[in-house]
Write a protein that holds these residues in place. Structure first.
Motif, PDB file in Angstrom:
ATOM      1  N   HIS A  52       0.969  -1.172  -0.033  1.00  0.00           N
ATOM      2  CA  HIS A  52       0.011  -0.089  -0.001  1.00  0.00           C
ATOM      3  C   HIS A  52       0.869   1.128   0.308  1.00  0.00           C
ATOM      4  O   HIS A  52       2.235   1.067   0.318  1.00  0.00           O
ATOM      5  N   VAL A  53       0.623   2.589  -0.254  1.00  0.00           N
ATOM      6  CA  VAL A  53       1.388   3.770  -0.208  1.00  0.00           C
ATOM      7  C   VAL A  53       0.610   4.796   0.386  1.00  0.00           C
ATOM      8  O   VAL A  53      -0.709   4.644   0.532  1.00  0.00           O
ATOM      9  N   ARG A  54       1.179   5.871   0.816  1.00  0.00           N
ATOM     10  CA  ARG A  54       0.609   6.761   1.693  1.00  0.00           C
ATOM     11  C   ARG A  54       1.160   8.031   1.211  1.00  0.00           C
ATOM     12  O   ARG A  54       2.068   8.276   0.583  1.00  0.00           O
ATOM     13  N   ARG A  55       0.112   9.026   1.555  1.00  0.00           N
ATOM     14  CA  ARG A  55       0.670  10.417   1.283  1.00  0.00           C
ATOM     15  C   ARG A  55       1.683  10.772   2.636  1.00  0.00           C
ATOM     16  O   ARG A  55       1.823  10.062   3.368  1.00  0.00           O
ATOM     17  N   GLY A  58       0.790  10.282   5.920  1.00  0.00           N
ATOM     18  CA  GLY A  58       0.253   8.997   6.371  1.00  0.00           C
ATOM     19  C   GLY A  58      -0.952   8.738   5.885  1.00  0.00           C
ATOM     20  O   GLY A  58      -1.392   7.594   6.012  1.00  0.00           O
ATOM     21  N   SER A  59      -1.875   9.646   5.287  1.00  0.00           N
ATOM     22  CA  SER A  59      -3.195   9.148   4.867  1.00  0.00           C
ATOM     23  C   SER A  59      -3.060   8.212   3.501  1.00  0.00           C
ATOM     24  O   SER A  59      -1.983   8.353   2.709  1.00  0.00           O
ATOM     25  N   PRO A  60      -3.862   7.100   3.668  1.00  0.00           N
ATOM     26  CA  PRO A  60      -3.828   6.132   2.367  1.00  0.00           C
ATOM     27  C   PRO A  60      -4.248   6.732   1.151  1.00  0.00           C
ATOM     28  O   PRO A  60      -4.953   7.683   1.080  1.00  0.00           O
ATOM     29  N   THR A  61      -3.737   6.242   0.092  1.00  0.00           N
ATOM     30  CA  THR A  61      -3.822   6.667  -1.159  1.00  0.00           C
ATOM     31  C   THR A  61      -3.784   5.601  -2.193  1.00  0.00           C
ATOM     32  O   THR A  61      -2.742   4.633  -1.796  1.00  0.00           O
ATOM     33  N   GLN A  62      -4.364   5.641  -3.279  1.00  0.00           N
ATOM     34  CA  GLN A  62      -3.846   4.382  -4.307  1.00  0.00           C
ATOM     35  C   GLN A  62      -3.501   5.262  -5.447  1.00  0.00           C
ATOM     36  O   GLN A  62      -3.346   4.638  -6.838  1.00  0.00           O
ATOM     37  N   ASP A  63      -2.936   6.414  -5.208  1.00  0.00           N
ATOM     38  CA  ASP A  63      -2.308   7.328  -6.495  1.00  0.00           C
ATOM     39  C   ASP A  63      -1.136   6.444  -7.309  1.00  0.00           C
ATOM     40  O   ASP A  63      -0.391   6.085  -6.884  1.00  0.00           O
ATOM     41  N   ARG A  64      -1.368   6.602  -8.516  1.00  0.00           N
ATOM     42  CA  ARG A  64      -0.563   5.734  -9.531  1.00  0.00           C
ATOM     43  C   ARG A  64       0.937   6.043  -9.276  1.00  0.00           C
ATOM     44  O   ARG A  64       1.760   5.356  -9.475  1.00  0.00           O
ATOM     45  N   GLU A  97     -10.050   4.578  -8.192  1.00  0.00           N
ATOM     46  CA  GLU A  97      -8.912   4.795  -7.334  1.00  0.00           C
ATOM     47  C   GLU A  97      -8.280   3.651  -7.015  1.00  0.00           C
ATOM     48  O   GLU A  97      -7.118   3.617  -7.048  1.00  0.00           O
ATOM     49  N   ARG A  98      -9.086   2.330  -6.666  1.00  0.00           N
ATOM     50  CA  ARG A  98      -8.277   1.145  -6.263  1.00  0.00           C
ATOM     51  C   ARG A  98      -7.549   0.719  -7.116  1.00  0.00           C
ATOM     52  O   ARG A  98      -6.481  -0.002  -6.998  1.00  0.00           O
ATOM     53  N   THR A  99      -8.074   0.855  -8.552  1.00  0.00           N
ATOM     54  CA  THR A  99      -7.187   0.087  -9.537  1.00  0.00           C
ATOM     55  C   THR A  99      -6.122   0.931 -10.256  1.00  0.00           C
ATOM     56  O   THR A  99      -5.361   0.577 -11.142  1.00  0.00           O
ATOM     57  N   GLN A 100      -5.772   2.071  -9.926  1.00  0.00           N
ATOM     58  CA  GLN A 100      -4.584   2.960 -10.399  1.00  0.00           C
ATOM     59  C   GLN A 100      -3.372   1.928 -10.520  1.00  0.00           C
ATOM     60  O   GLN A 100      -2.631   2.071 -11.497  1.00  0.00           O
ATOM     61  N   PRO A 101      -2.865   1.421  -9.392  1.00  0.00           N
ATOM     62  CA  PRO A 101      -1.716   0.688  -9.314  1.00  0.00           C
ATOM     63  C   PRO A 101      -1.592  -0.420 -10.471  1.00  0.00           C
ATOM     64  O   PRO A 101      -0.497  -0.746 -10.978  1.00  0.00           O
ATOM     65  N   LEU A 102      -2.963  -0.904 -11.303  1.00  0.00           N
ATOM     66  CA  LEU A 102      -2.711  -1.821 -12.205  1.00  0.00           C
ATOM     67  C   LEU A 102      -2.076  -1.128 -13.491  1.00  0.00           C
ATOM     68  O   LEU A 102      -1.808  -2.211 -14.305  1.00  0.00           O
ATOM     69  N   ASP A 103      -2.195   0.111 -13.412  1.00  0.00           N
ATOM     70  CA  ASP A 103      -1.766   0.841 -14.706  1.00  0.00           C
ATOM     71  C   ASP A 103      -0.176   0.637 -14.817  1.00  0.00           C
ATOM     72  O   ASP A 103       0.090   0.912 -15.875  1.00  0.00           O
TER      73      ASP A 103
END
Ligand code: KMH
Ligand code: ZN
Length: 279
Positions: A52-55, A58-64, A97-103
């Motif tokens: 997982h990644v964070r800003r 510390g807040s969670p994000t799924q930003d590519r 939002e959730r699927t961004q890392p699949l890119d």
């Protein structure tokens, strides 16, 4: 189904979306922190990093791009490690939002196949959302690990498998002990294992106090194991883990006691039916 003496794959869930540095200062947030922790976990025997990644706050994000930076930092430190991106993200995130890392064409991702209470919240995964994530992962050739927080999640995964959305062989992580879902006792694990088709591979992620007892149970039964701060902050009652690496070390010790060799990265890729990495 794997044998009790077969190589053991340890996954390190190093970050998660919910745990914070306020709870345990060793929770990594930034790309360099994630890479340092991944390297420490790999050195202790982890072959998969559940990411997982964070800003910065510390807040969670799924930003590519945040995922891209984290994966590049991890690859620089430990080129052999398998990076598994989360498509679960945090409660309340949209499918886009959730699927961004699949890119980013990762080699491995998660897929939660049901809805459950999650503490005081609801981790919502209606069928159209599950199917959208699975379809995107399939279209990009990303291998999926099913995250089963409850028995119905396994039944749903079997349904998606029959419909051809989840390819053979199924690989399932029984995530047990989430407040609001299935508890992490050995009888639950034995029931869940009994529902799997031949050829499926499985592992456990015990949440909180279930983490190491379930790891021991899975090791004895030929399954694989996930540990890490995402699931559990403590190495023993009241003692904070110094990092996910300390929990990986504890699981590796259990494997040694039980006579299970740790999988090499090559063995882990073969057991998990991963495609070769694209750089
Ligand atoms: N953070 C949880 C709500 C996954 O990574 O695929 C969902 C989760 C599952 O952690
Ligand atoms: Zn996760």
């Amino acid at each position: 189904m794997s044998e009790p003496s077969a190589p053991l794959i340890l996954t390190a869930a190093i970050c998660g979306a919910e745990v914070t540095k306020a709870q345990n200062p060793s929770v990594p947030y930034t790309a360099p922190e994630l890479a340092d922790e991944a390297a420490r976990c790999f050195a202790e025997g982890a072959r998969v990093i559940h990411l997982h990644v964070r800003r910065p706050d510390g807040s969670p994000t799924q930003d590519r791009e945040t995922f891209r930076a984290a994966i590049e930092a991890i690859r620089d430190r430990v080129p052999e490690v398998i990076v598994q991106v989360s498509t679960g993200g945090a409660v309340g995130m949209s499918v886009d939002e959730r699927t961004q890392p699949l890119d980013l064409d990762p080699e491995f991702c998660t897929l939660s196949t049901g809805t459950c209470n999650f503490g005081d919240e609801v981790f919502s995964n209606p069928f159209p959302l599950i199917e959208a994530i699975a379809t995107k992962a399939r279209s990009r050739g990303v291998r999926m690990e099913v995250e089963a927080f409850d028995a119905g999640f396994v039944d749903n995964a079997l349904l998606l498998h029959r419909r051809g959305l989840l390819p053979d062989p199924l690989h399932i992580d029984f995530v047990l002990g989430v407040p609001g879902a299935m508890i992490g006792t050995e009888d639950r694990l034995d029931f869940l294992r009994s529902t799997l088709p031949d050829g499926a591979t499985w592992m456990v992620a015990g949440v909180g106090r279930y983490e190491l007892p379930l790891a021991r149970a899975a090791i004895a039964r030929g399954g694989h194991v996930r540990v890490g701060l995402e699931d559990n902050l403590f190495v023993s009652k009241g003692v904070l883990a110094k990092g996910s690496w300390e929990l990986v070390r504890a699981a590796a010790d259990l494997a040694r006691e039980a006579g299970r060799p740790l999988a090499t990265p090559e063995e882990a890729r073969r057991i998990l039916s991963l495609r070769p990495r694209r750089g």
